[in-house]
Motif scaffolding. Sequence first.
Motif, PDB file in Angstrom:
ATOM      1  N   TYR A   9      35.207  35.923  42.376  1.00 30.57           N
ATOM      2  CA  TYR A   9      34.384  34.975  42.542  1.00 30.57           C
ATOM      3  C   TYR A   9      33.147  34.998  41.146  1.00 30.57           C
ATOM      4  CZ  TYR A   9      35.691  33.585  47.088  1.00 30.57           C
ATOM      5  OH  TYR A   9      36.320  33.248  48.494  1.00 30.57           O
ATOM      6  N   LEU A  10      33.143  36.303  40.625  1.00 33.00           N
ATOM      7  CA  LEU A  10      32.376  36.528  39.582  1.00 33.00           C
ATOM      8  C   LEU A  10      32.667  35.665  38.540  1.00 33.00           C
ATOM      9  CD1 LEU A  10      30.824  39.919  39.821  1.00 33.00           C
ATOM     10  CD2 LEU A  10      29.514  37.771  39.865  1.00 33.00           C
ATOM     11  N   TRP A  12      34.866  33.067  38.432  1.00 31.82           N
ATOM     12  CA  TRP A  12      34.824  31.826  38.702  1.00 31.82           C
ATOM     13  C   TRP A  12      33.183  31.373  38.183  1.00 31.82           C
ATOM     14  CZ3 TRP A  12      37.551  27.996  38.135  1.00 31.82           C
ATOM     15  CH2 TRP A  12      39.262  28.035  38.531  1.00 31.82           C
ATOM     16  N   ILE A  13      32.137  31.844  38.572  1.00 32.31           N
ATOM     17  CA  ILE A  13      30.926  31.561  38.408  1.00 32.31           C
ATOM     18  C   ILE A  13      30.425  31.634  36.870  1.00 32.31           C
ATOM     19  CG2 ILE A  13      28.569  32.512  38.423  1.00 32.31           C
ATOM     20  CD1 ILE A  13      29.210  33.462  41.285  1.00 32.31           C
ATOM     21  N   CYS A  14      31.201  32.719  36.294  1.00 31.79           N
ATOM     22  CA  CYS A  14      30.987  32.563  34.708  1.00 31.79           C
ATOM     23  C   CYS A  14      31.729  31.585  33.998  1.00 31.79           C
ATOM     24  CB  CYS A  14      31.801  34.073  34.196  1.00 31.79           C
ATOM     25  SG  CYS A  14      30.416  35.560  34.511  1.00 31.79           S
ATOM     26  N   ILE A  16      32.457  28.467  35.099  1.00 28.63           N
ATOM     27  CA  ILE A  16      31.855  26.999  35.510  1.00 28.63           C
ATOM     28  C   ILE A  16      30.444  27.176  34.512  1.00 28.63           C
ATOM     29  CG2 ILE A  16      30.612  25.894  37.404  1.00 28.63           C
ATOM     30  CD1 ILE A  16      32.667  26.934  39.479  1.00 28.63           C
ATOM     31  N   HIS A  17      29.642  28.401  34.657  1.00 24.85           N
ATOM     32  CA  HIS A  17      28.353  28.182  33.970  1.00 24.85           C
ATOM     33  C   HIS A  17      28.736  27.959  32.242  1.00 24.85           C
ATOM     34  CE1 HIS A  17      26.632  29.373  37.867  1.00 24.85           C
ATOM     35  NE2 HIS A  17      25.455  28.868  37.114  1.00 24.85           N
ATOM     36  N   MET A 220      26.601  37.419  31.497  1.00 24.58           N
ATOM     37  CA  MET A 220      25.850  36.391  31.934  1.00 24.58           C
ATOM     38  C   MET A 220      24.346  36.182  31.679  1.00 24.58           C
ATOM     39  SD  MET A 220      27.718  33.601  32.863  1.00 24.58           S
ATOM     40  CE  MET A 220      26.242  32.572  33.595  1.00 24.58           C
TER      41      MET A 220
END
Length: 441
Positions: A9-10, A12-14, A16-17, A220
Amino acid sequence: MDTQVTAYYLAWICIIHLSVFSFILFFKKDNKKANVTLAIFMLMLVAIHASHLLLLTDMVYKYYWLNNLCFLLLFLEGPVYFRYTTLMAGAVIDWKKYLWLHILPFLFPVWYILSFLFKDALEIKTYYQYAKHVQPLDATIVLAVVTIQAAVYWLWSVKILNQYNKRLKSKLYKSQLSLQWLTVLTIILLISALLVVPMLLFVIQSDISVLYIYMPVITMTIYLTLFYKSINFPGTEYEKRLIREQVRQRISRDMHDELGAGITKIALLSELARKNNEEDDLKLSEISGNAKRLSENLKEIIWDLNPESSLFSNMLSCIREYASDFLYDSGINYFIELPNQEPDFIVSYEAKRNLIMIIKESLNNILKHSGANQVNLRLEAVDGLFLLTIEDNGKGIGHSKGSQGNGLKNMAIRASQIGADFTYQSNNGGLSVRVKNINLS
């Protein structure tokens, strides 16, 4: 939650952002080259986090070549980041002089990628199952080399940024253009690469998957700060504009101090001489008149060069003062209507200069050729732009001399230079001049 799920999940967060950051940077107009370079740098990070997803989802067994290509991208991160810092600092680097630094380290990822040509599907699967928990030796060697290479570029970046910040210390605008924040972030990157990551690898060598949690959080935090600061940084073009304004201010002061005082003295001496010598009265009167006109013109030039004259409110004051002084003793009734509730802003030099010259040309034509006894001058805001209207009740263009027609041509040229539309309407009831869609910013 399972470590690998959290890492998934981390990642994917990276992705996307960083993708959103890159998209915004690509379309930011200010400091464009630097922002596009930073966007490319962040897209490289997107690809690297995508390679983590391949590993965490076991898709890497099938698409291992995509994961291997990310090792090439790792070796581009150092040069691209260095390119970004040089653009931010306005430094010029001879890249050809350091070809060895750019090319030689690529031998290691090429060697790493070629080694997979000699592995079958089972060996590749076994390799990546092992890599989920323990860093393979060949990957460790490649990452060690890329870290050293990146560290060289980051140290080089710190040197250039320090030179830039040192040069900026004596400038009045140092607070607006300081890159101290970028220096600090680059040092943090150095510490992370040379100390934090090796320490993490040593501490968690029994389960390297934890690294996929720690590193996205660290990167991030760094790159969010980098994005925020970069997108709000005015850039080197802003510094050039400030320098031009300072030069204009200096020229304005010098002209006032040196030329203005001398011309005023000429006017006073010629007046005194005219009173004391009646034979040369006509010539001295001409000298005095020319000196006075030159002094007035010089005042206008000084005002035009002064950066403070670029304020919208100051420009309006100049227009009102000039029109009033010009028409005061002419016997012409005049009405001046200017905006009084518009928020103040900086007017571009070209727009200010051409607009005032259009007004001067128009009023001069009215006084010389129209025979009018009424003039209306109006400047109004229309949908974010401005409309200038100058109307008189004179003879109109058809009954005036050719010089007024030339004046209209000059006004049309000046309007076109600032992207405005020029029109006029002439009849027996006078002349109406309109300059539409004036963009003053």
